[in-house]
Write an enzyme that holds these catalytic residues in place. Structure first.
Site, short mmCIF file in Angstrom:
data_model
loop_
_atom_site.label_atom_id
_atom_site.label_comp_id
_atom_site.label_asym_id
_atom_site.label_seq_id
_atom_site.Cartn_x
_atom_site.Cartn_y
_atom_site.Cartn_z
N ARG A 55 32.85 5.21 -6.65
CA ARG A 55 32.57 4.77 -5.30
C ARG A 55 33.30 5.37 -4.21
O ARG A 55 34.08 4.86 -3.26
CB ARG A 55 33.28 3.17 -5.26
CG ARG A 55 32.63 2.07 -5.95
CD ARG A 55 31.27 1.93 -5.94
NE ARG A 55 30.64 1.19 -6.94
CZ ARG A 55 30.20 1.54 -8.14
NH1 ARG A 55 30.04 2.80 -8.54
NH2 ARG A 55 30.03 0.70 -9.27
N GLU A 97 36.94 -1.47 -1.82
CA GLU A 97 35.66 -0.88 -1.67
C GLU A 97 35.11 -0.77 -0.18
O GLU A 97 34.31 0.13 0.10
CB GLU A 97 34.58 -1.17 -2.65
CG GLU A 97 33.45 -0.55 -2.69
CD GLU A 97 32.63 -1.15 -4.01
OE1 GLU A 97 31.30 -1.04 -3.76
OE2 GLU A 97 33.07 -1.79 -5.06
N SER A 157 31.07 -6.89 -3.44
CA SER A 157 32.40 -6.36 -4.07
C SER A 157 33.45 -5.90 -3.06
O SER A 157 33.13 -4.86 -2.51
CB SER A 157 32.27 -5.38 -5.34
OG SER A 157 31.21 -5.91 -6.18
#
Length: 338
Positions: free
Chosen positions: A162, A333, A236
């Protein structure tokens, strides 16, 4: 060019922030003109796509540039691959559906991820055993300070979990304008992550295709994740942490149901952040207009009328709670803006 513009329609959390200036670009030439405008040389600039991975914690005292640079162009092919150049403003899921319809394999597991194509390499988006770095040939971007174009090879993007160079060393220095993809003519279906195989087992083997995988992923995501059009969220909120093998074994002895996924080369174990958050008592938690989703603890939600600062504060309390209980640090994230 708008002044004191509302950002409410442009972020999936549904936060009512404002931007001092706001404009829309549909081509690299238009972006270049905006970046060259002397009126905006000294202020912060933000290229915003779908707004699905940002949290505005305050008003943005700069220029928000809405990225609407579209287009999907076939640039070449060989015996095994199809090469496509895709404008950074294309909706990611629409691009995935385009590939599924045309039989181009490689990103079917990434169906229904919100956002735009330009955000995909920045975050190195991933789901169900696939990361977008696996199909990226290069990334085209424009220097914010100089207005010059540069093409980054896949290796130059320094993709991580990520993560990419655009979130680290070059954060805020380049705006992604297009992404060049290498898709597969011969599918290598990845079915082992999540419930994909369980869903496909209910179908005849002849129906195992990239379309079937895409449909399975969509069904799974819709069953677990809230629709941003109904409840504000950014998917998320935290990355799944990676811990050492020894730490995992210690925790596993204490918490026998702790899930873990070995990293390549025995480099450690990836642990689901949602499990850690749920075990820390946060799943379904709500305080006023914000909270934690009742089906997926990895998702923070906004019911309307709240602030990004309050959501950030909640995320920090969750981080502290997980750290205290498990000794694991969660990393967001989502990108905080403000």
């Amino acid at each position: 060019m708008l002044t004191n513009a509302s950002l409410l329609p442009y972020n999936t959390f549904g936060i009512a922030a404002q931007s001092k200036y706001l404009t829309t670009v549909t081509s690299e030439d238009e972006l270049g003109s905006v970046l060259a405008d002397a009126s905006f040389q000294s202020i912060d600039k933000l290229l915003l796509g779908g707004g699905s991975n940002v949290l505005f914690t305050a008003d943005f005292e700069g220029l928000v540039i809405l990225n609407r640079m579209g287009g999907i162009t076939l640039t070449g092919q060989d015996q095994d691959h199809i090469y496509l150049r895709v404008g950074a403003g294309e909706v990611w899921h629409d691009f995935v559906m385009y590939c599924v319809e045309n039989g181009y394999a490689g990103i079917e597991n990434l169906s229904l991820i919100p956002g735009t194509v330009g955000a995909a390499p920045m975050q190195n988006i991933g789901a169900y055993g696939v990361e977008v770095k696996e199909v990226i040939e290069s990334v085209e971007a424009m220097s914010v300070s100089e207005g010059t174009k540069r093409v980054f090879s896949s290796s130059e993007c320094q993709f991580g979990y990520r993560d990419s160079i655009f979130k680290r060393e070059l954060k805020g220095q380049y705006m992604i304008t297009a992404v060049n993809f290498r898709l597969n003519k011969h599918p290598n279906l990845k079915l082992t992550y999540g419930d994909i195989e369980k869903i496909l087992d209910q179908r005849p083997d002849s129906e195992r295709s990239i379309r079937a995988v895409s449909e399975a992923v969509i069904a799974i995501r819709q069953s677990k994740l809230p629709d941003p059009a109904v409840i504000g969220n950014a998917g998320s909120f935290f990355k799944n942490p990676e811990i050492s093998n020894s730490q995992f074994e210690t925790l596993k002895a204490q918490y026998p149901t702790l899930p873990g996924y070995p990293l390549p080369g025995g480099a450690g174990v990836k642990v689901p952040a949602g499990w850690l958050i749920e075990q820390s008592g946060w799943k379904g938690y709500r305080e006023g207009s914000i909270g934690v989703h009742d089906k997926q603890a990895l998702v923070l939600v906004h019911f309307g009328g709240g602030t990004g600062a309050a959501i950030k504060n909640l995320s920090e309390r969750i981080q502290a709670s997980v750290s205290q209980k498990f000794g694991i640090a969660l990393s967001p994230e989502v990108n905080f803006i403000g």
